[in-house]
Structure formats: structure tokens, C-alpha cells
Scaffold this motif. Structure first.
Motif, PDB file in Angstrom:
ATOM      1  N   THR A   1       0.795  -1.220   0.000  1.00 24.89           N
ATOM      2  CA  THR A   1       0.000   0.000   0.000  1.00 24.89           C
ATOM      3  C   THR A   1       0.834   1.280   0.000  1.00 24.89           C
ATOM      4  O   THR A   1       0.410   2.301  -0.520  1.00 24.89           O
ATOM      5  N   ASN A   2       2.024   1.236   0.590  1.00 20.53           N
ATOM      6  CA  ASN A   2       2.865   2.437   0.669  1.00 20.53           C
ATOM      7  C   ASN A   2       4.318   1.998   0.769  1.00 20.53           C
ATOM      8  O   ASN A   2       4.878   1.860   1.857  1.00 20.53           O
ATOM      9  N   GLU A   3       4.938   1.748  -0.395  1.00 20.86           N
ATOM     10  CA  GLU A   3       6.276   1.164  -0.407  1.00 20.86           C
ATOM     11  C   GLU A   3       7.307   2.068   0.255  1.00 20.86           C
ATOM     12  O   GLU A   3       8.226   1.592   0.918  1.00 20.86           O
ATOM     13  N   LYS A   4       7.162   3.388   0.079  1.00 22.70           N
ATOM     14  CA  LYS A   4       8.133   4.296   0.701  1.00 22.70           C
ATOM     15  C   LYS A   4       8.082   4.184   2.219  1.00 22.70           C
ATOM     16  O   LYS A   4       9.117   4.154   2.886  1.00 22.70           O
TER      17      LYS A   4
ATOM     18  N   VAL B   1      -0.826   9.708   0.539  1.00 25.86           N
ATOM     19  CA  VAL B   1      -2.087   9.846  -0.185  1.00 25.86           C
ATOM     20  C   VAL B   1      -2.119   8.874  -1.361  1.00 25.86           C
ATOM     21  O   VAL B   1      -1.141   8.753  -2.104  1.00 25.86           O
ATOM     22  N   ARG B   2      -3.241   8.186  -1.491  1.00 30.35           N
ATOM     23  CA  ARG B   2      -3.423   7.268  -2.609  1.00 30.35           C
ATOM     24  C   ARG B   2      -4.711   7.620  -3.346  1.00 30.35           C
ATOM     25  O   ARG B   2      -5.755   7.814  -2.728  1.00 30.35           O
TER      26      ARG B   2
ATOM     27  N   LEU C   1      -0.617   8.141   9.105  1.00 29.31           N
ATOM     28  CA  LEU C   1      -1.495   7.029   8.762  1.00 29.31           C
ATOM     29  C   LEU C   1      -0.867   6.176   7.664  1.00 29.31           C
ATOM     30  O   LEU C   1      -0.061   6.665   6.873  1.00 29.31           O
ATOM     31  N   ARG C   2      -1.267   4.910   7.604  1.00 34.01           N
ATOM     32  CA  ARG C   2      -0.763   4.056   6.536  1.00 34.01           C
ATOM     33  C   ARG C   2      -1.104   4.653   5.174  1.00 34.01           C
ATOM     34  O   ARG C   2      -0.286   4.679   4.259  1.00 34.01           O
ATOM     35  N   GLU C   3      -2.368   5.108   5.038  1.00 33.77           N
ATOM     36  CA  GLU C   3      -2.740   5.742   3.773  1.00 33.77           C
ATOM     37  C   GLU C   3      -3.977   6.615   3.952  1.00 33.77           C
ATOM     38  O   GLU C   3      -4.828   6.359   4.807  1.00 33.77           O
TER      39      GLU C   3
END
Length: 234
Positions: free
Chosen positions: A28-31, A52-53, A178-180
Motif C-alpha cells: 500500500t505504501n512502499e516508501k 495519499v493514494r 497514517l498508513r494511507e
């Protein structure tokens, strides 16, 4: 146990929950995954929200939120009035922004009707829309107290002041941590633009500094107010 295991760390030492959580974050958020689990420095310039996605949200997905959060940032002109609606998924540390409304030079009775319309929806296809008595977390200013009073008296809305005192930086950091943050750019173009363009300040030499500039943040503020009780709960 270190959160930055070496590449040759046996997987059985880490455990299933650790590996599942790491894999979810990597997808979901590689960085964030590279920073949190590999210890890499993954700065993204001056962006405040690099979690943000972009996602097109279906009506079915929106209807499925068990925890809805609504935030209002008051405005007249040139600063707008802004309502933002979100779905909060605490187990996944995911915030989903699915609806926004904006207005200029509108009295509280008029913006209140926008809110009533936004909270009037059907729970499933084929069902009749009805008003959902959801809490509205609002910017707490002297003028806002009057506007919240109009909402309560004339529309029967549960407008409450967000406990925002000295919480601006903490609420920004909470959202950025947050995770995303999932935002539908078609349903919420103003919110998507604000979150993706918000950057730290620069000094006179053009270097990034650890300060958050004010302005161009009406949706961000509405989201902060919507989530402030969750921020205070940690």
C-alpha cells in the motif's frame, strides 16, 4: 525486536503477524515500508502527506463504512465554506475521503441545507433515502458558534466544536502518519489537490524547514476537525 531486521533474518524469528503487517504496508505504501522496515531514508522533498493514494470509490464501498466522520471548515469569501466526509478504518490505519462540498457567500441556513442533503442517502440500492443523524465536527471560532446554533435550531443537525486548541501540528502529524489517506479525485477534487500539493515551508535559501504554512488548506482543516476526537484518543 528491531523493526529493521537484516535481510538474512530468519522469517520464523519474525512471526506471522509481523510479516503480514510488513507485506501489507509494502503493497500500500512502499516508501513507508522501506523506511519503517528497512530503515532506509525515503524523504519525498517537501511533501507533507506522502501517504495519499488516488482511488475511484464505488457507491458500494462508500456505503460499507462503519465509521463515518464529517468535518466543516467555515468560510465566506474568499475563503470558502467546506464540508468533507470520510470513512475511518482504524484497524488498517486508513482514512478514505469520499465526499466534499464547497460554497462561497452562503448563509448558515443555506449551507445547512447542503449538509442535510449530503446526509440524506439510501443504505442500499432500491431503498428509500433517509436522513442519517451523523455528528458534524466544526471549526470552533466565535462566528462558528452562531453558525452551529443555526444548524441545530433550523436543521436539527448535531454540529459540535472540534477540540482543536493547539492541535494543528499534532493533527497534521497524525494524518501524515497514517498508513494511507485514500481520496477519490473525481468525487473530491479540491481535497485531493490540497493534500497532494501541501508542502513544508522553505527558508530564504530555498531549503525545506520543519514548518507547515497556512493557506490553501480548507479541506485539510475540515478533515482535521472530523478526525480530532480520534487524534486525541491516539
Amino acid at each position: 525486536m528491531s523493526k529493521h531486521p537484516t535481510p538474512d533474518t530468519p522469517s520464523e524469528w519474525l512471526g506471522g503477524p509481523f510479516l503480514e503487517e510488513a507485506e501489507y504496508l509494502r503493497e500500500t505504501n512502499e516508501k513507508a515500508w522501506r523506511w519503517e522496515y528497512l530503515g532506509e531514508i525515503t524523504g519525498t522533498g517537501g511533501a507533507i502527506f506522502d501517504n495519499v493514494r488516488e482511488e475511484r470509490l464505488s457507491l458500494e464501498r462508500i456505503r460499507g463504512f462503519e465509521r463515518r466522520r464529517n468535518g466543516i471548515d467555515w468560510g465566506w469569501f474568499p475563503d470558502p465554506w467546506r464540508l468533507v466526509r470520510c470513512g475511518w478504518e482504524p484497524a488498517a490505519r486508513r482514512l478514505v475521503v469520499f465526499e466534499e462540498h464547497s460554497a462561497n457567500k452562503m448563509m448558515p441556513a443555506d449551507t445547512g441545507r447542503i449538509v442535510v442533503d449530503a446526509l440524506t442517502y439510501a443504505d442500499a440500492d432500491g431503498e428509500e433515502p433517509y436522513f442519517h443523524d451523523e455528528i458534524l465536527w466544526c471549526d470552533d471560532t466565535p462566528d462558528a458558534k452562531v453558525q452551529m446554533g443555526v444548524y441545530r435550531r433550523e436543521q436539527g443537525l448535531r454540529a459540535r466544536p472540534a477540540r482543536k486548541s493547539h492541535m494543528r501540528r499534532l493533527s497534521y502529524e497524525w494524518l501524515a502518519g497514517l498508513r494511507e489517506i485514500v481520496i477519490d479525485p473525481e468525487r473530491c477534487p479540491l481535497t485531493f489537490a490540497e493534500f497532494t500539493l501541501k508542502e513544508h515551508m522553505r527558508d530564504r535559501d530555498g531549503n525545506w524547514i520543519d514548518e507547515i504554512p497556512d493557506g490553501n488548506d480548507h479541506s485539510i482543516d475540515a478533515v482535521r476537525y472530523a478526525m480530532m476526537e480520534d487524534v486525541l484518543r491516539g
